[in-house]
Design a protein around this motif. Sequence first.
Motif, PDB file in Angstrom:
ATOM      1  N   THR B  21       0.689  -0.956  -0.062  1.00 19.42           N
ATOM      2  CA  THR B  21       0.078  -0.032  -0.371  1.00 19.42           C
ATOM      3  C   THR B  21       1.191   1.382   0.150  1.00 19.42           C
ATOM      4  O   THR B  21       1.318   2.288  -0.889  1.00 19.42           O
ATOM      5  CB  THR B  21      -0.419  -0.098   0.982  1.00 19.42           C
ATOM      6  OG1 THR B  21      -1.421  -1.531   1.675  1.00 19.42           O
ATOM      7  CG2 THR B  21      -1.703   1.166   1.347  1.00 19.42           C
ATOM      8  N   CYS B  23       3.952   1.652  -1.049  1.00 21.05           N
ATOM      9  CA  CYS B  23       4.510   1.701  -2.551  1.00 21.05           C
ATOM     10  C   CYS B  23       4.184   2.382  -3.638  1.00 21.05           C
ATOM     11  O   CYS B  23       3.988   3.107  -4.200  1.00 21.05           O
ATOM     12  CB  CYS B  23       4.780   0.518  -3.136  1.00 21.05           C
ATOM     13  SG  CYS B  23       5.448   0.744  -4.960  1.00 21.05           S
ATOM     14  N   LYS B  24       1.845   1.459  -3.400  1.00 21.86           N
ATOM     15  CA  LYS B  24       1.164   2.194  -4.501  1.00 21.86           C
ATOM     16  C   LYS B  24       0.805   3.463  -4.035  1.00 21.86           C
ATOM     17  O   LYS B  24       0.756   4.560  -5.170  1.00 21.86           O
ATOM     18  CB  LYS B  24       0.139   1.066  -4.523  1.00 21.86           C
ATOM     19  CG  LYS B  24       0.263  -0.191  -5.396  1.00 21.86           C
ATOM     20  CD  LYS B  24      -1.284  -0.342  -5.606  1.00 21.86           C
ATOM     21  CE  LYS B  24      -1.259   0.048  -6.686  1.00 21.86           C
ATOM     22  NZ  LYS B  24      -1.817  -0.889  -7.575  1.00 21.86           N
ATOM     23  N   ASN B  25       0.785   4.533  -2.585  1.00 28.70           N
ATOM     24  CA  ASN B  25       0.865   5.311  -2.465  1.00 28.70           C
ATOM     25  C   ASN B  25       2.211   6.458  -3.020  1.00 28.70           C
ATOM     26  O   ASN B  25       1.840   8.090  -3.222  1.00 28.70           O
ATOM     27  CB  ASN B  25      -0.076   5.493  -0.867  1.00 28.70           C
ATOM     28  CG  ASN B  25      -0.448   6.922  -0.947  1.00 28.70           C
ATOM     29  OD1 ASN B  25      -1.308   7.574  -1.056  1.00 28.70           O
ATOM     30  ND2 ASN B  25       0.478   7.461  -0.242  1.00 28.70           N
ATOM     31  N   VAL B  29       1.553   4.468  -7.860  1.00 26.27           N
ATOM     32  CA  VAL B  29       0.945   3.140  -9.130  1.00 26.27           C
ATOM     33  C   VAL B  29       0.656   3.657  -9.648  1.00 26.27           C
ATOM     34  O   VAL B  29      -0.687   3.062  -8.948  1.00 26.27           O
ATOM     35  CB  VAL B  29       2.262   2.321  -8.206  1.00 26.27           C
ATOM     36  CG1 VAL B  29       1.869   0.620  -9.094  1.00 26.27           C
ATOM     37  CG2 VAL B  29       3.220   2.784  -7.711  1.00 26.27           C
ATOM     38  N   TRP B  31      -3.306   1.069 -11.281  1.00 33.53           N
ATOM     39  CA  TRP B  31      -4.682   0.467 -10.951  1.00 33.53           C
ATOM     40  C   TRP B  31      -3.178  -1.073 -11.749  1.00 33.53           C
ATOM     41  O   TRP B  31      -3.201  -0.744 -12.821  1.00 33.53           O
ATOM     42  CB  TRP B  31      -5.522   0.664 -11.575  1.00 33.53           C
ATOM     43  CG  TRP B  31      -6.584  -1.015 -11.134  1.00 33.53           C
ATOM     44  CD1 TRP B  31      -7.206  -1.633 -12.394  1.00 33.53           C
ATOM     45  CD2 TRP B  31      -7.544  -1.014 -10.364  1.00 33.53           C
ATOM     46  NE1 TRP B  31      -8.106  -2.636 -11.721  1.00 33.53           N
ATOM     47  CE2 TRP B  31      -7.620  -1.863 -10.070  1.00 33.53           C
ATOM     48  CE3 TRP B  31      -7.003  -1.250  -9.214  1.00 33.53           C
ATOM     49  CZ2 TRP B  31      -8.047  -2.833  -9.223  1.00 33.53           C
ATOM     50  CZ3 TRP B  31      -7.339  -1.219  -7.659  1.00 33.53           C
ATOM     51  CH2 TRP B  31      -8.650  -2.041  -8.284  1.00 33.53           C
ATOM     52  N   ASN B  34       1.961  -3.830  -9.660  1.00 28.96           N
ATOM     53  CA  ASN B  34       2.093  -4.294  -7.920  1.00 28.96           C
ATOM     54  C   ASN B  34       3.753  -4.052  -8.033  1.00 28.96           C
ATOM     55  O   ASN B  34       4.353  -4.870  -8.335  1.00 28.96           O
ATOM     56  CB  ASN B  34       1.842  -5.825  -7.421  1.00 28.96           C
ATOM     57  CG  ASN B  34       0.492  -4.825  -6.707  1.00 28.96           C
ATOM     58  OD1 ASN B  34       0.008  -4.318  -5.407  1.00 28.96           O
ATOM     59  ND2 ASN B  34      -0.966  -5.220  -7.767  1.00 28.96           N
TER      60      ASN B  34
END
Lengths: 292, 198
Positions: B21, B23-25, B29, B31, B34
Amino acid sequence: MFRELGRLQGRVSIPDAKAATLEQPQGRDWRQFREGWLPWIGALAVLGMLLALFAFYFTKGRIRLDHTEESGTKIQRFNAFERFTHWLTASSFIVLALTGLNYIFGKRLLMPLIGPDAFATLSQWGKYAHNFLAWPFMLGIIFMIVVWLKDNIPNRVDVAWVKAGGGFLGDAHPSAYRFNAGQKVVFWLVMICGIAMSVTGIIMLFPFSATDINGMQITQVVHALIGVLFIAAILAHIYIGSLGMEGAYDAMGSGEVDLAWARRHHDLWVQQQEAKTASGPQIGSRGAVPAE
Amino acid sequence: MARMKFLCDADRCIECNACVTACKNEHEVPWGINRRRVVTLNDGKPGERSISMACMHCTDAPCAAVCPVNCFYTTADAVVLHSKDLCIGCGYCFYACPFGAPQYPRVGNFGSRGKMDKCTYCAGGPEADLGTAEYEKYGSNRLAEGKLPLCAEMCSTKALLAGDGEIIAQIYKERVVRRGYGSGAWGWKTAYRETVAI
Protein backbone atom coordinates in the motif's frame (compact mmCIF):
# COMPACT_ATOMS: atom_id res chain seq x y z
CA MET A 1 11.97 -30.15 -19.08
CA PHE A 2 12.92 -27.34 -16.70
CA ARG A 3 9.33 -26.82 -15.54
CA GLU A 4 8.42 -26.45 -11.91
CA LEU A 5 11.94 -27.19 -10.65
CA GLY A 6 12.59 -25.17 -7.55
CA ARG A 7 9.75 -22.78 -8.24
CA LEU A 8 8.23 -21.17 -5.16
CA GLN A 9 4.49 -20.90 -5.55
CA GLY A 10 2.32 -19.22 -2.95
CA ARG A 11 -0.84 -17.19 -2.59
CA VAL A 12 -1.39 -13.49 -3.10
CA SER A 13 -4.29 -11.25 -2.15
CA ILE A 14 -4.11 -9.26 -5.42
CA PRO A 15 -5.97 -10.33 -8.59
CA ASP A 16 -2.77 -10.86 -10.60
CA ALA A 17 -2.33 -14.66 -10.53
CA LYS A 18 1.23 -14.41 -11.89
CA ALA A 19 2.24 -12.56 -8.73
CA ALA A 20 1.70 -15.73 -6.67
CA THR A 21 4.97 -17.13 -8.03
CA LEU A 22 7.45 -15.91 -5.47
CA GLU A 23 10.51 -17.05 -7.36
CA GLN A 24 11.09 -18.88 -10.63
CA PRO A 25 14.73 -19.91 -11.08
CA GLN A 26 13.83 -21.03 -14.64
CA GLY A 27 14.36 -17.40 -15.59
CA ARG A 28 18.10 -18.03 -15.57
CA ASP A 29 17.72 -20.98 -17.98
CA TRP A 30 15.70 -18.75 -20.27
CA ARG A 31 18.33 -16.02 -19.97
CA GLN A 32 21.04 -18.56 -20.82
CA PHE A 33 19.09 -19.54 -23.94
CA ARG A 34 18.34 -15.99 -25.04
CA GLU A 35 21.76 -14.47 -24.38
CA GLY A 36 23.97 -17.55 -24.61
CA TRP A 37 22.62 -19.96 -27.21
CA LEU A 38 20.20 -18.06 -29.43
CA PRO A 39 22.61 -15.47 -30.90
CA TRP A 40 25.00 -18.26 -31.91
CA ILE A 41 22.32 -20.56 -33.30
CA GLY A 42 20.73 -17.65 -35.16
CA ALA A 43 24.01 -16.36 -36.58
CA LEU A 44 25.11 -19.86 -37.57
CA ALA A 45 21.81 -20.63 -39.31
CA VAL A 46 21.46 -17.35 -41.20
CA LEU A 47 25.13 -16.72 -42.04
CA GLY A 48 25.72 -20.41 -42.71
CA MET A 49 22.90 -20.46 -45.25
CA LEU A 50 24.10 -17.24 -46.89
CA LEU A 51 27.61 -18.71 -47.12
CA ALA A 52 26.28 -21.94 -48.62
CA LEU A 53 24.27 -19.98 -51.20
CA PHE A 54 27.29 -17.84 -52.12
CA ALA A 55 29.38 -20.99 -52.49
CA PHE A 56 26.70 -22.57 -54.68
CA TYR A 57 26.40 -19.45 -56.83
CA PHE A 58 30.13 -19.10 -57.39
CA THR A 59 30.79 -22.77 -58.11
CA LYS A 60 27.66 -23.76 -60.03
CA GLY A 61 26.41 -20.32 -61.13
CA ARG A 62 22.87 -19.58 -62.24
CA ILE A 63 20.82 -22.36 -63.66
CA ARG A 64 20.43 -20.97 -67.17
CA LEU A 65 17.42 -20.92 -69.41
CA ASP A 66 18.10 -22.12 -72.93
CA HIS A 67 16.55 -19.31 -74.98
CA THR A 68 16.82 -21.25 -78.25
CA GLU A 69 14.34 -23.74 -76.88
CA GLU A 70 11.72 -21.17 -76.02
CA SER A 71 8.41 -21.83 -77.70
CA GLY A 72 7.10 -18.29 -77.44
CA THR A 73 3.81 -19.62 -76.10
CA LYS A 74 3.00 -18.90 -72.50
CA ILE A 75 1.20 -21.10 -70.03
CA GLN A 76 -0.33 -19.74 -66.84
CA ARG A 77 1.38 -21.27 -63.85
CA PHE A 78 -0.10 -19.24 -60.98
CA ASN A 79 -3.35 -17.29 -61.15
CA ALA A 80 -3.86 -13.89 -59.56
CA PHE A 81 -5.14 -15.23 -56.25
CA GLU A 82 -2.23 -17.66 -55.93
CA ARG A 83 0.24 -14.87 -56.58
CA PHE A 84 -1.57 -12.62 -54.10
CA THR A 85 -1.34 -15.40 -51.52
CA HIS A 86 2.36 -15.85 -52.16
CA TRP A 87 3.23 -12.16 -51.96
CA LEU A 88 0.98 -11.51 -48.97
CA THR A 89 2.81 -14.22 -47.06
CA ALA A 90 6.21 -13.27 -48.48
CA SER A 91 6.02 -9.54 -47.76
CA SER A 92 4.76 -10.03 -44.22
CA PHE A 93 7.37 -12.76 -43.70
CA ILE A 94 10.20 -10.40 -44.66
CA VAL A 95 9.05 -7.76 -42.16
CA LEU A 96 8.48 -10.42 -39.49
CA ALA A 97 11.92 -11.91 -40.13
CA LEU A 98 13.75 -8.57 -39.95
CA THR A 99 11.90 -7.36 -36.85
CA GLY A 100 12.31 -10.81 -35.31
CA LEU A 101 16.06 -10.81 -35.89
CA ASN A 102 16.10 -7.32 -34.38
CA TYR A 103 15.08 -8.81 -31.03
CA ILE A 104 18.24 -10.94 -31.08
CA PHE A 105 20.84 -8.97 -33.01
CA GLY A 106 19.55 -5.37 -32.92
CA LYS A 107 21.29 -4.34 -29.73
CA ARG A 108 24.49 -5.99 -30.89
CA LEU A 109 24.66 -4.74 -34.48
CA LEU A 110 22.29 -1.83 -35.04
CA MET A 111 22.31 -0.01 -31.69
CA PRO A 112 26.03 0.86 -31.75
CA LEU A 113 25.49 2.40 -35.20
CA ILE A 114 22.39 4.54 -34.65
CA GLY A 115 22.44 5.11 -30.90
CA PRO A 116 20.07 3.95 -28.14
CA ASP A 117 17.26 6.48 -28.74
CA ALA A 118 16.86 5.94 -32.47
CA PHE A 119 17.24 2.21 -31.96
CA ALA A 120 14.55 2.13 -29.25
CA THR A 121 12.12 4.05 -31.51
CA LEU A 122 12.88 1.70 -34.40
CA SER A 123 12.44 -1.35 -32.17
CA GLN A 124 9.15 0.00 -30.85
CA TRP A 125 7.78 0.26 -34.39
CA GLY A 126 9.40 -3.07 -35.17
CA LYS A 127 7.51 -4.65 -32.31
CA TYR A 128 4.20 -3.22 -33.54
CA ALA A 129 4.98 -4.42 -37.06
CA HIS A 130 5.88 -7.87 -35.72
CA ASN A 131 2.68 -8.11 -33.70
CA PHE A 132 0.29 -6.83 -36.35
CA LEU A 133 1.81 -8.24 -39.56
CA ALA A 134 1.63 -11.64 -37.90
CA TRP A 135 -2.06 -11.63 -38.87
CA PRO A 136 -1.68 -11.20 -42.67
CA PHE A 137 1.09 -13.81 -42.47
CA MET A 138 -1.24 -16.28 -40.77
CA LEU A 139 -3.95 -15.49 -43.32
CA GLY A 140 -1.42 -16.21 -46.08
CA ILE A 141 -0.60 -19.60 -44.53
CA ILE A 142 -4.32 -20.46 -44.47
CA PHE A 143 -4.72 -19.38 -48.12
CA MET A 144 -1.70 -21.52 -49.05
CA ILE A 145 -3.31 -24.58 -47.54
CA VAL A 146 -6.43 -23.88 -49.59
CA VAL A 147 -4.77 -23.30 -52.96
CA TRP A 148 -1.69 -25.54 -52.87
CA LEU A 149 -2.21 -28.43 -50.47
CA LYS A 150 -3.75 -30.67 -53.14
CA ASP A 151 -0.74 -30.23 -55.46
CA ASN A 152 1.77 -30.97 -52.71
CA ILE A 153 0.80 -34.47 -51.64
CA PRO A 154 3.99 -36.54 -52.04
CA ASN A 155 3.79 -39.30 -54.68
CA ARG A 156 5.97 -41.83 -56.50
CA VAL A 157 7.19 -39.29 -59.06
CA ASP A 158 8.88 -37.40 -56.22
CA VAL A 159 11.03 -40.42 -55.35
CA ALA A 160 12.32 -40.60 -58.93
CA TRP A 161 12.86 -36.83 -58.88
CA VAL A 162 14.99 -37.04 -55.75
CA LYS A 163 16.92 -40.05 -57.13
CA ALA A 164 17.74 -38.02 -60.24
CA GLY A 165 19.08 -35.26 -58.01
CA GLY A 166 16.29 -32.95 -59.03
CA GLY A 167 18.10 -31.95 -62.20
CA PHE A 168 20.69 -30.01 -60.22
CA LEU A 169 23.24 -32.69 -61.03
CA GLY A 170 23.61 -33.22 -64.76
CA ASP A 171 21.28 -31.91 -67.44
CA ALA A 172 18.42 -34.36 -67.05
CA HIS A 173 14.99 -33.00 -66.18
CA PRO A 174 13.20 -35.58 -64.08
CA SER A 175 9.43 -35.75 -64.43
CA ALA A 176 7.22 -33.72 -62.14
CA TYR A 177 3.59 -32.77 -61.71
CA ARG A 178 2.69 -29.21 -60.79
CA PHE A 179 5.27 -29.14 -58.01
CA ASN A 180 8.46 -31.17 -57.95
CA ALA A 181 9.78 -32.80 -54.78
CA GLY A 182 11.96 -29.79 -53.98
CA GLN A 183 9.02 -27.41 -54.21
CA LYS A 184 6.97 -29.78 -52.07
CA VAL A 185 9.69 -29.68 -49.44
CA VAL A 186 9.44 -25.87 -49.44
CA PHE A 187 5.64 -26.07 -49.18
CA TRP A 188 5.69 -28.46 -46.22
CA LEU A 189 8.49 -26.52 -44.58
CA VAL A 190 6.43 -23.33 -44.81
CA MET A 191 3.39 -25.19 -43.52
CA ILE A 192 5.12 -26.79 -40.52
CA CYS A 193 7.22 -23.76 -39.60
CA GLY A 194 4.41 -21.31 -40.41
CA ILE A 195 1.89 -23.11 -38.25
CA ALA A 196 4.40 -23.58 -35.41
CA MET A 197 5.27 -19.87 -35.57
CA SER A 198 1.58 -18.95 -35.67
CA VAL A 199 0.64 -21.07 -32.66
CA THR A 200 3.57 -19.93 -30.52
CA GLY A 201 3.08 -16.38 -31.78
CA ILE A 202 -0.57 -16.26 -30.78
CA ILE A 203 0.33 -17.56 -27.32
CA MET A 204 2.79 -14.67 -27.00
CA LEU A 205 0.34 -12.13 -28.43
CA PHE A 206 -1.93 -12.91 -25.50
CA PRO A 207 0.62 -13.36 -22.75
CA PHE A 208 -0.31 -15.54 -19.78
CA SER A 209 -3.82 -16.21 -21.09
CA ALA A 210 -2.94 -19.75 -22.23
CA THR A 211 -0.02 -20.66 -20.03
CA ASP A 212 2.09 -19.62 -17.02
CA ILE A 213 5.54 -18.08 -16.81
CA ASN A 214 7.45 -21.29 -17.64
CA GLY A 215 5.05 -22.01 -20.50
CA MET A 216 5.71 -18.52 -21.87
CA GLN A 217 9.46 -19.14 -21.67
CA ILE A 218 9.20 -22.46 -23.54
CA THR A 219 6.92 -20.82 -26.11
CA GLN A 220 9.48 -18.09 -26.73
CA VAL A 221 12.29 -20.64 -27.05
CA VAL A 222 10.32 -22.63 -29.66
CA HIS A 223 9.30 -19.45 -31.52
CA ALA A 224 12.88 -18.15 -31.67
CA LEU A 225 14.50 -21.47 -32.65
CA ILE A 226 12.03 -22.29 -35.41
CA GLY A 227 12.14 -18.64 -36.46
CA VAL A 228 15.87 -18.54 -37.21
CA LEU A 229 15.75 -21.92 -38.99
CA PHE A 230 12.71 -20.78 -40.99
CA ILE A 231 14.56 -17.61 -42.05
CA ALA A 232 17.59 -19.64 -43.13
CA ALA A 233 15.40 -22.00 -45.18
CA ILE A 234 13.49 -19.15 -46.83
CA LEU A 235 16.79 -17.53 -47.83
CA ALA A 236 17.44 -20.61 -49.95
CA HIS A 237 13.91 -20.36 -51.39
CA ILE A 238 14.43 -16.69 -52.25
CA TYR A 239 17.76 -17.53 -53.91
CA ILE A 240 16.44 -20.33 -56.10
CA GLY A 241 13.35 -18.33 -57.02
CA SER A 242 15.26 -15.25 -58.13
CA LEU A 243 19.00 -15.33 -58.73
CA GLY A 244 19.51 -19.08 -58.66
CA MET A 245 17.35 -20.11 -61.58
CA GLU A 246 16.71 -18.03 -64.65
CA GLY A 247 13.03 -17.73 -65.51
CA ALA A 248 11.83 -19.10 -62.16
CA TYR A 249 10.74 -15.67 -61.00
CA ASP A 250 8.24 -15.24 -63.87
CA ALA A 251 6.01 -17.98 -62.46
CA MET A 252 5.32 -15.89 -59.38
CA GLY A 253 5.89 -12.51 -61.04
CA SER A 254 3.68 -12.42 -64.11
CA GLY A 255 2.22 -15.83 -63.35
CA GLU A 256 3.07 -17.10 -66.83
CA VAL A 257 5.96 -19.26 -67.95
CA ASP A 258 7.16 -20.41 -71.34
CA LEU A 259 5.47 -23.59 -72.49
CA ALA A 260 8.80 -25.22 -73.38
CA TRP A 261 10.19 -24.45 -69.95
CA ALA A 262 7.06 -25.89 -68.36
CA ARG A 263 7.37 -29.06 -70.47
CA ARG A 264 10.95 -29.59 -69.35
CA HIS A 265 10.38 -28.91 -65.66
CA HIS A 266 6.78 -29.96 -65.06
CA ASP A 267 6.02 -32.33 -67.94
CA LEU A 268 3.25 -34.28 -66.22
CA TRP A 269 1.51 -31.09 -65.12
CA VAL A 270 1.52 -29.72 -68.69
CA GLN A 271 0.00 -33.00 -69.90
CA GLN A 272 -2.74 -32.66 -67.30
CA GLN A 273 -3.39 -29.08 -68.35
CA GLU A 274 -3.54 -29.98 -72.03
CA ALA A 275 -5.91 -32.85 -71.37
CA LYS A 276 -8.14 -30.60 -69.36
CA THR A 277 -8.11 -27.64 -71.72
CA ALA A 278 -8.50 -29.66 -74.90
CA SER A 279 -12.21 -29.10 -74.76
CA GLY A 280 -12.09 -25.81 -72.88
CA PRO A 281 -10.07 -22.60 -73.13
CA GLN A 282 -6.69 -23.04 -74.80
CA ILE A 283 -3.36 -22.91 -73.01
CA GLY A 284 -1.79 -19.50 -73.11
CA SER A 285 -5.00 -17.57 -73.27
CA ARG A 286 -5.78 -15.24 -70.41
CA GLY A 287 -7.87 -16.67 -67.64
CA ALA A 288 -6.90 -20.28 -68.23
CA VAL A 289 -7.63 -22.57 -65.33
CA PRO A 290 -4.23 -22.88 -63.63
CA ALA A 291 -4.03 -26.29 -62.13
CA GLU A 292 -5.93 -29.06 -60.59
CA MET B 1 29.43 3.55 -2.19
CA ALA B 2 26.78 1.49 -0.54
CA ARG B 3 25.43 -1.69 -2.07
CA MET B 4 21.68 -1.26 -1.57
CA LYS B 5 19.62 -4.35 -0.81
CA PHE B 6 16.24 -5.52 0.38
CA LEU B 7 15.88 -8.30 2.90
CA CYS B 8 12.59 -9.74 4.06
CA ASP B 9 12.64 -11.58 7.37
CA ALA B 10 9.99 -14.25 6.82
CA ASP B 11 9.88 -14.98 10.54
CA ARG B 12 8.61 -11.45 11.10
CA CYS B 13 6.37 -10.69 8.12
CA ILE B 14 2.70 -10.77 9.18
CA GLU B 15 1.25 -10.26 5.68
CA CYS B 16 -0.28 -6.89 6.53
CA ASN B 17 0.43 -5.64 2.98
CA ALA B 18 1.30 -2.19 4.30
CA CYS B 19 4.50 -2.22 2.20
CA VAL B 20 2.38 -2.81 -0.91
CA THR B 21 0.00 0.00 0.00
CA ALA B 22 2.80 2.40 0.93
CA CYS B 23 4.56 1.73 -2.37
CA LYS B 24 1.43 2.25 -4.44
CA ASN B 25 0.64 5.48 -2.60
CA GLU B 26 4.15 6.90 -2.55
CA HIS B 27 4.68 6.48 -6.29
CA GLU B 28 1.04 6.79 -7.41
CA VAL B 29 1.43 3.43 -9.11
CA PRO B 30 -1.44 2.87 -11.56
CA TRP B 31 -4.17 0.27 -11.10
CA GLY B 32 -3.06 -3.23 -12.00
CA ILE B 33 0.62 -2.67 -11.29
CA ASN B 34 2.23 -3.94 -8.12
CA ARG B 35 5.84 -2.99 -7.72
CA ARG B 36 5.81 -4.86 -4.42
CA ARG B 37 3.67 -7.81 -3.39
CA VAL B 38 3.34 -10.11 -0.42
CA VAL B 39 3.33 -13.83 -1.24
CA THR B 40 2.24 -16.39 1.36
CA LEU B 41 3.81 -19.83 1.11
CA ASN B 42 2.19 -22.93 2.66
CA ASP B 43 -0.91 -20.88 3.30
CA GLY B 44 -2.94 -22.31 6.20
CA LYS B 45 -0.45 -25.12 6.80
CA PRO B 46 2.28 -25.55 9.37
CA GLY B 47 5.32 -23.56 8.36
CA GLU B 48 3.30 -20.81 6.71
CA ARG B 49 5.51 -17.87 5.79
CA SER B 50 4.84 -14.57 4.07
CA ILE B 51 7.46 -12.74 2.09
CA SER B 52 7.33 -9.24 0.70
CA MET B 53 8.85 -9.28 -2.76
CA ALA B 54 9.83 -6.61 -5.25
CA CYS B 55 12.80 -6.00 -7.53
CA MET B 56 15.86 -7.38 -5.73
CA HIS B 57 18.29 -5.12 -7.62
CA CYS B 58 20.54 -8.00 -8.71
CA THR B 59 24.25 -7.46 -9.27
CA ASP B 60 24.18 -9.25 -12.63
CA ALA B 61 20.57 -8.42 -13.44
CA PRO B 62 18.85 -10.91 -15.82
CA CYS B 63 16.36 -8.23 -16.94
CA ALA B 64 19.24 -6.04 -18.12
CA ALA B 65 20.92 -8.98 -19.86
CA VAL B 66 17.88 -10.04 -21.90
CA CYS B 67 16.54 -6.55 -22.73
CA PRO B 68 16.58 -6.18 -26.54
CA VAL B 69 17.04 -2.40 -26.31
CA ASN B 70 19.38 -2.28 -23.27
CA CYS B 71 17.13 0.09 -21.33
CA PHE B 72 18.46 -0.95 -17.89
CA TYR B 73 21.30 0.58 -15.93
CA THR B 74 22.76 0.16 -12.45
CA THR B 75 23.32 3.22 -10.27
CA ALA B 76 26.34 3.86 -8.07
CA ASP B 77 24.28 2.54 -5.13
CA ALA B 78 23.80 -0.77 -7.05
CA VAL B 79 20.13 0.00 -7.71
CA VAL B 80 18.82 -1.41 -11.01
CA LEU B 81 16.78 1.22 -12.89
CA HIS B 82 15.43 1.46 -16.42
CA SER B 83 14.45 4.08 -18.97
CA LYS B 84 10.78 4.11 -19.95
CA ASP B 85 11.73 6.18 -23.00
CA LEU B 86 13.74 3.26 -24.37
CA CYS B 87 11.54 0.39 -23.14
CA ILE B 88 9.47 -1.19 -25.94
CA GLY B 89 7.31 -3.34 -23.66
CA CYS B 90 8.38 -6.70 -25.12
CA GLY B 91 7.96 -8.51 -21.80
CA TYR B 92 11.32 -10.33 -21.91
CA CYS B 93 12.44 -8.95 -18.54
CA PHE B 94 9.46 -10.64 -16.89
CA TYR B 95 10.44 -13.97 -18.44
CA ALA B 96 14.00 -13.65 -17.15
CA CYS B 97 13.39 -12.13 -13.71
CA PRO B 98 13.45 -14.84 -11.02
CA PHE B 99 11.42 -12.61 -8.69
CA GLY B 100 8.61 -11.58 -11.05
CA ALA B 101 9.42 -7.90 -10.51
CA PRO B 102 8.67 -6.28 -13.90
CA GLN B 103 5.09 -5.09 -14.33
CA TYR B 104 3.17 -3.83 -17.36
CA PRO B 105 0.27 -1.38 -17.47
CA ARG B 106 -1.64 -3.47 -20.02
CA VAL B 107 -2.09 -7.20 -20.22
CA GLY B 108 -2.03 -8.87 -23.60
CA ASN B 109 -4.11 -7.55 -26.47
CA PHE B 110 -1.67 -8.13 -29.34
CA GLY B 111 1.32 -7.88 -27.03
CA SER B 112 0.99 -4.14 -26.46
CA ARG B 113 1.96 -4.20 -22.82
CA GLY B 114 2.97 -0.56 -22.52
CA LYS B 115 6.18 0.56 -20.81
CA MET B 116 7.50 -1.72 -18.12
CA ASP B 117 7.24 -0.52 -14.54
CA LYS B 118 9.08 -1.92 -11.54
CA CYS B 119 10.42 -1.12 -8.10
CA THR B 120 12.95 1.71 -8.35
CA TYR B 121 14.20 1.29 -4.77
CA CYS B 122 12.55 4.71 -4.40
CA ALA B 123 15.33 6.06 -6.62
CA GLY B 124 13.42 7.45 -9.61
CA GLY B 125 14.77 7.08 -13.13
CA PRO B 126 17.19 8.56 -15.62
CA GLU B 127 15.51 12.00 -15.63
CA ALA B 128 16.85 14.83 -13.43
CA ASP B 129 16.44 14.00 -9.72
CA LEU B 130 13.20 15.14 -8.03
CA GLY B 131 11.73 16.66 -11.21
CA THR B 132 8.13 16.36 -12.44
CA ALA B 133 9.14 14.23 -15.44
CA GLU B 134 10.86 11.75 -13.16
CA TYR B 135 7.92 11.62 -10.76
CA GLU B 136 5.35 11.02 -13.50
CA LYS B 137 7.27 8.12 -15.00
CA TYR B 138 8.93 6.48 -12.02
CA GLY B 139 7.42 7.94 -8.84
CA SER B 140 9.23 9.72 -6.08
CA ASN B 141 12.98 9.69 -5.54
CA ARG B 142 13.44 9.22 -1.80
CA LEU B 143 17.05 8.12 -2.21
CA ALA B 144 17.91 11.55 -3.63
CA GLU B 145 16.31 13.07 -0.53
CA GLY B 146 18.53 10.92 1.67
CA LYS B 147 15.71 8.54 2.65
CA LEU B 148 15.42 4.79 2.29
CA PRO B 149 12.55 3.02 0.44
CA LEU B 150 9.20 3.69 2.10
CA CYS B 151 8.06 0.04 2.14
CA ALA B 152 10.88 -0.90 4.50
CA GLU B 153 10.82 2.37 6.43
CA MET B 154 7.21 1.93 7.55
CA CYS B 155 7.18 -1.86 7.99
CA SER B 156 5.42 -2.38 11.33
CA THR B 157 7.37 -5.48 12.35
CA LYS B 158 10.57 -4.40 10.62
CA ALA B 159 10.46 -7.63 8.65
CA LEU B 160 11.39 -5.79 5.49
CA LEU B 161 14.81 -4.24 5.69
CA ALA B 162 16.35 -1.90 3.15
CA GLY B 163 19.75 -0.28 3.12
CA ASP B 164 23.39 -1.02 2.64
CA GLY B 165 23.89 -4.77 2.33
CA GLU B 166 26.47 -5.00 5.07
CA ILE B 167 24.36 -3.11 7.60
CA ILE B 168 21.10 -5.01 7.02
CA ALA B 169 23.04 -8.30 7.01
CA GLN B 170 24.43 -7.34 10.42
CA ILE B 171 20.94 -6.49 11.74
CA TYR B 172 19.58 -9.76 10.46
CA LYS B 173 22.47 -11.77 11.89
CA GLU B 174 21.88 -10.24 15.33
CA ARG B 175 18.19 -11.17 15.08
CA VAL B 176 18.92 -14.77 14.18
CA VAL B 177 21.38 -15.10 17.06
CA ARG B 178 19.01 -13.42 19.55
CA ARG B 179 15.93 -15.46 18.72
CA GLY B 180 17.97 -18.61 18.39
CA TYR B 181 16.58 -20.09 15.19
CA GLY B 182 17.48 -20.13 11.56
CA SER B 183 17.35 -17.88 8.62
CA GLY B 184 13.95 -17.20 7.13
CA ALA B 185 15.20 -15.13 4.29
CA TRP B 186 14.15 -16.02 0.79
CA GLY B 187 16.32 -14.52 -1.82
CA TRP B 188 19.21 -15.09 -4.14
CA LYS B 189 20.07 -18.64 -3.11
CA THR B 190 16.78 -19.93 -4.49
CA ALA B 191 16.82 -17.70 -7.50
CA TYR B 192 20.37 -18.45 -8.49
CA ARG B 193 22.61 -21.06 -6.89
CA GLU B 194 23.93 -21.83 -3.45
CA THR B 195 27.30 -20.57 -4.58
CA VAL B 196 26.15 -17.16 -5.78
CA ALA B 197 28.29 -14.22 -4.66
CA ILE B 198 25.92 -11.52 -3.47
